[in-house]
Write a protein that holds these residues in place. Structure first.
Motif, PDB file in Angstrom:
ATOM      1  N   PRO A  57      39.133  38.953  38.127  1.00  0.00           N
ATOM      2  CA  PRO A  57      39.124  40.399  37.838  1.00  0.00           C
ATOM      3  C   PRO A  57      38.167  40.734  36.700  1.00  0.00           C
ATOM      4  N   ALA A 102      45.057  41.552  33.934  1.00  0.00           N
ATOM      5  CA  ALA A 102      45.310  41.062  35.296  1.00  0.00           C
ATOM      6  C   ALA A 102      46.607  41.695  35.768  1.00  0.00           C
ATOM      7  N   HIS A 138      46.095  45.496  40.240  1.00  0.00           N
ATOM      8  CA  HIS A 138      44.893  45.304  41.058  1.00  0.00           C
ATOM      9  C   HIS A 138      44.609  43.819  41.255  1.00  0.00           C
ATOM     10  N   ALA A 139      44.813  43.034  40.192  1.00  0.00           N
ATOM     11  CA  ALA A 139      44.548  41.599  40.300  1.00  0.00           C
ATOM     12  C   ALA A 139      45.584  40.903  41.175  1.00  0.00           C
ATOM     13  N   LEU A 199      43.561  41.715  44.686  1.00  0.00           N
ATOM     14  CA  LEU A 199      42.639  40.577  44.605  1.00  0.00           C
ATOM     15  C   LEU A 199      43.187  39.342  45.318  1.00  0.00           C
TER      16      LEU A 199
END
Length: 300
Positions: A235, A240, A243-244, A248
């Motif tokens: 990321p 983190a 979204h991570a 991801l």
């Protein structure tokens, strides 16, 4: 007259407990660098603040998470944090954002600071602030005095360990940025990736964003063009957070890891926010000092 100085760290925020480390690391670094200057946190995300307010009044949550600091449980927005400091007699404030790019969140923050700085009273001594100054995001901002390109180079130099780790795995380095569908921040991301490739020519470094340009599709195309088979995902975000962990590397079919795996790439995830990287954190410390110096203030 003696100034009473304080630093306000304006962070987007996170609801992921493990990701708080990145935010608190920045606060600790700022306090270490300027031990005589109080440092306060503020989250710019209304939704994230609402979640923390709800958690702060939930006995079951508090019992299950005894290590959450009071700074987070009582987190305020930027205007409330500034107002409380002013009410306590602090008249010289440095507002340092921990945003990555000078995009939507930063422009909103800048509007708040400009508005507060513009307040005039009939008697000058009753102005709420002697000085209120705004620092630059990680990748810089629009300025005639401090070139954003220099900030990008500094960030790329600070991420030497990422490039070394990718090289040790014989992998391309692919970052996930946030991006924005309504603000053209993609050029900054692309310039950052270009500087990474310049400084670390043995590693193909690319970046895509969750929103806007460049997208993961462009990255996949570049990976195929260069004949890459192994990818290190990381990321390009301060924490983190969701979204991570969701976009991801989650097992969901639309996560970046799942998409790249289906495309035939071997994926090596590194789930660590930029706020956990000491060289990156020191950039925010330096940006606060430079904002203060530009405003004629010395932090101590």
């Amino acid at each position: 007259m003696q100034q009473r100085k304080a630093i306000v760290l304006a962070m987007f925020g996170t609801t992921v407990e493990a990701a708080l480390k990145g935010l608190l690391t920045i606060k600790t670094a700022m306090e270490t660098a300027y031990p005589q200057t109080p440092v306060r946190l503020a989250f710019t995300s209304n939704q994230i603040r609402r979640i923390w307010r709800k958690r702060a009044t939930d006995p079951a949550y508090l019992q299950a998470h005894p290590d959450i600091p009071q700074d987070i449980l009582a987190i305020q927005g930027i205007l409330a944090a500034i107002a409380n400091l002013q009410d306590q007699g602090f008249d010289t404030l440095i507002v340092q954002p921990t945003h990555v790019a000078p995009a939507e969140e930063f422009h909103d923050l800048a509007a708040y600071v400009r508005g507060l700085a513009s307040i005039r009273t009939m008697k000058p001594r009753w102005r709420p602030f002697k000085t209120i100054a705004l620092g630059r995001p990680l990748l810089g901002a629009y300025s005639l005095h401090r070139a954003y390109a220099d900030d990008i180079r500094i960030v790329a130099q600070a991420l030497a360990e990422d490039a070394a780790l990718a090289k040790s795995h014989d992998a391309a380095l692919v970052y996930m940025g946030h991006g924005n569908q309504y603000f053209p921040s993609g050029g900054l991301y692309l310039e950052f990736a270009a500087r990474m490739r310049q400084f670390y020519p043995g590693v193909l470094t690319l970046i895509a964003t969750v929103e806007g340009f460049p997208s993961l599709d462009e990255v996949v195309e570049s990976l195929r063009l260069h004949g890459v088979r192994r990818v290190m995902l990381k990321p390009f975000l301060i924490v983190a957070g969701e979204h991570a962990t969701r976009d991801l590397v989650s097992p969901e079919e639309d996560s970046w890891q799942s998409i790249l795996t289906r495309e035939g790439f071997e994926v090596i995830p590194v789930i660590k926010g930029l706020g956990e990287e000491t060289p990156l954190v020191q950039i925010f410390v330096a940006h606060a000092a430079e904002a203060a110096a530009d405003a004629g203030v010395e932090l101590d």
